[in-house]
Design an enzyme around this catalytic site. Structure first.
Site, mmCIF file in Angstrom:
data_model
loop_
_atom_site.group_PDB
_atom_site.id
_atom_site.type_symbol
_atom_site.label_atom_id
_atom_site.label_comp_id
_atom_site.label_asym_id
_atom_site.label_seq_id
_atom_site.Cartn_x
_atom_site.Cartn_y
_atom_site.Cartn_z
ATOM 1 N N ARG A 92 26.954 1.877 -48.304
ATOM 2 C CA ARG A 92 28.054 2.723 -48.758
ATOM 3 C C ARG A 92 28.479 3.737 -47.699
ATOM 4 O O ARG A 92 27.643 4.243 -46.941
ATOM 5 C CB ARG A 92 27.646 3.458 -50.042
ATOM 6 C CG ARG A 92 27.484 2.535 -51.244
ATOM 7 C CD ARG A 92 26.795 3.227 -52.401
ATOM 8 N NE ARG A 92 26.735 2.353 -53.577
ATOM 9 C CZ ARG A 92 25.791 1.430 -53.768
ATOM 10 N NH1 ARG A 92 24.836 1.253 -52.855
ATOM 11 N NH2 ARG A 92 25.806 0.665 -54.842
ATOM 12 N N HIS A 117 29.816 -2.262 -48.600
ATOM 13 C CA HIS A 117 29.712 -3.590 -47.984
ATOM 14 C C HIS A 117 31.020 -4.079 -47.357
ATOM 15 O O HIS A 117 31.374 -5.261 -47.449
ATOM 16 C CB HIS A 117 29.200 -4.603 -48.998
ATOM 17 C CG HIS A 117 27.756 -4.459 -49.346
ATOM 18 N ND1 HIS A 117 26.867 -3.702 -48.594
ATOM 19 C CD2 HIS A 117 27.013 -4.983 -50.371
ATOM 20 C CE1 HIS A 117 25.658 -3.762 -49.137
ATOM 21 N NE2 HIS A 117 25.720 -4.526 -50.211
ATOM 22 N N HIS A 191 22.346 -10.831 -46.780
ATOM 23 C CA HIS A 191 22.141 -10.433 -48.169
ATOM 24 C C HIS A 191 21.542 -11.546 -49.040
ATOM 25 O O HIS A 191 21.904 -11.687 -50.208
ATOM 26 C CB HIS A 191 23.469 -9.971 -48.778
ATOM 27 C CG HIS A 191 23.344 -8.904 -49.817
ATOM 28 N ND1 HIS A 191 22.945 -9.172 -51.112
ATOM 29 C CD2 HIS A 191 23.537 -7.572 -49.766
ATOM 30 C CE1 HIS A 191 22.939 -8.050 -51.810
ATOM 31 N NE2 HIS A 191 23.296 -7.060 -51.020
ATOM 32 N N TYR A 193 18.856 -13.088 -51.515
ATOM 33 C CA TYR A 193 17.834 -12.671 -52.476
ATOM 34 C C TYR A 193 16.698 -13.684 -52.362
ATOM 35 O O TYR A 193 16.884 -14.873 -52.626
ATOM 36 C CB TYR A 193 18.373 -12.695 -53.899
ATOM 37 C CG TYR A 193 19.431 -11.674 -54.216
ATOM 38 C CD1 TYR A 193 19.174 -10.605 -55.060
ATOM 39 C CD2 TYR A 193 20.719 -11.786 -53.685
ATOM 40 C CE1 TYR A 193 20.150 -9.676 -55.378
ATOM 41 C CE2 TYR A 193 21.704 -10.866 -53.993
ATOM 42 C CZ TYR A 193 21.412 -9.812 -54.836
ATOM 43 O OH TYR A 193 22.390 -8.899 -55.142
ATOM 44 N N ASP A 249 16.679 0.197 -55.182
ATOM 45 C CA ASP A 249 17.931 0.097 -54.424
ATOM 46 C C ASP A 249 17.855 1.183 -53.361
ATOM 47 O O ASP A 249 18.539 2.190 -53.428
ATOM 48 C CB ASP A 249 19.129 0.300 -55.361
ATOM 49 C CG ASP A 249 20.455 -0.135 -54.752
ATOM 50 O OD1 ASP A 249 20.468 -0.485 -53.557
ATOM 51 O OD2 ASP A 249 21.478 -0.113 -55.467
ATOM 52 N N GLU A 311 17.600 -6.113 -46.619
ATOM 53 C CA GLU A 311 18.819 -5.922 -45.855
ATOM 54 C C GLU A 311 18.524 -5.063 -44.619
ATOM 55 O O GLU A 311 18.602 -3.839 -44.662
ATOM 56 C CB GLU A 311 19.893 -5.265 -46.723
ATOM 57 C CG GLU A 311 20.226 -6.046 -47.991
ATOM 58 C CD GLU A 311 21.050 -5.239 -48.963
ATOM 59 O OE1 GLU A 311 22.114 -4.705 -48.556
ATOM 60 O OE2 GLU A 311 20.622 -5.092 -50.130
#
Length: 345
Positions: A92, A117, A191, A193, A249, A311
């Site tokens: 961000r 992003h 990115h 997962y 996060d 990330e």
């Protein structure tokens, strides 16, 4: 696409974009059987199959079976960005604004008034071009993207080459090289997962290590305040292996060590993934929930505990904090980012 790609067995058609552009997929396999699938939409990894000691294979990343599902995933609440390349700036940027060379630049807002992003249509939704494919030892694919000056209001023509390599040691190596026509900011990341028990499982029983002594403090919008939190006696201290958290996060400041930066381990499959990077941070995120709006690969329902992201990147909102690592790419410089995910039984 030239005749080389028309005859390259590694490249196949994956689907059509709404504007009629063809999206292709590329499949690479090393001599041990490790297999990678990448599509040109978002330079996205759709599948990563790792050989296990029992002779079977396991797909360790979340994703979709169709291009339509990838396109639709950007329309749901909290898009998952499965396997995508994120840019021009990962994470961000506060209030979607920053200053560069004394000039204030306003970016497009797409997350509670902030830029996330890369903005409304970041690199994860762009059509990348296949530049080169090597199917020999240590097979690799290089994709390129040209981001014109003013895209999402970022300054400078940015040219990026991204290379995915499968080493014969079962390493997925990701290398980014970028140059710009004028000073700009940049922060690229991958990115995927990951789930070492398979993309249709849960990560709760897997062990997480992050070699970090501090993390970024953030506000209610997950924007860095500029302060650091010491991880001593903190529940997010993962210097020693602990089970993956149910919710995270968080940006971890990586220790300056030669060993791996983070790791994930599944006792169930006796499979370990080590993360190496030349970046100053790794943002750890647990999720993958598609809110039952889109089915994942093999008709899987992805949920909040389906996968975990590593990330590797610069700090979010670094352009707005002078004491954060530099995020400015000057027009006479080259951006180089290398991250490796090493898999071992």
């Amino acid at each position: 696409m030239n005749s080389f790609f028309n005859t390259c067995p590694a490249i196949n058609f994956f689907g059509y974009m709404p504007n009629g552009a063809a999206v292709n997929s590329c499949e690479l396999t090393n001599k041990k059987g490790m297999q990678l699938k990448v599509i040109t939409f978002g330079a996205t990894i759709t599948s990563l199959k790792i050989p296990l000691k029992n002779g079977s294979f396991i797909d360790v990343v979340l994703g979709f079976d169709t291009l339509e599902a990838y396109l639709n995933s950007f329309n749901i609440n909290s898009s998952p960005y499965f396997g995508a390349t994120v840019g021009r700036y990962a994470g961000r940027i506060n209030n979607s604004t920053f200053s560069l060379n004394g000039k204030s630049i306003d970016l497009n807002s797409n997350n509670n008034g902030h830029s996330l992003h890369g903005g409304n249509i970041g690199f994860s939704q762009k059509q990348w071009k296949i530049k080169n494919v090597n199917e020999g030892e240590n097979p690799s694919i290089t994709l390129s993207y040209f981001s014109p000056d003013g895209e999402e209001n970022y300054p400078g023509d940015l040219s990026i080459d991204l290379t995915y390599t499968l080493s014969e040691e079962n390493e997925l190596i990701i290398e980014y090289v970028a140059t710009t026509s004028e000073d700009t900011i940049i922060n690229l990341t991958h990115h995927s997962y990951f789930n070492l028990d398979g993309h249709n499982s849960t990560i709760l029983e897997q062990d997480l290590i992050v070699h970090s002594n501090k993390m970024l403090e953030t506000n209610e919008h997950i924007i860095p305040t500029g302060q650091f939190l010491n991880l001593e006696n903190n529940p997010f201290n993962f210097n020693q292996a602990k089970k993956c958290p149910q919710k995270i996060d968080t940006t971890f400041v990586l220790n300056d060590v030669e060993e791996y930066s983070a790791s994930l381990y599944s006792a169930n499959n006796n499979l370990e993934m080590l993360v190496f990077t030349n970046q100053p941070a790794v943002h750890i995120y647990v999720g993958g929930n598609c809110n039952n709006e889109i089915k994942g690969k093999e008709n899987t329902d992805y949920h909040n505990l389906s996968g975990i992201c590593f990330e590797t990147q610069n700090f979010p909102d670094a352009p707005n904090h002078d004491h954060f690592p530099n995020a400015v790419l000057r027009k006479d410089e080259v951006y180089q980012h290398k991250t490796m995910y090493k898999f071992q039984n």
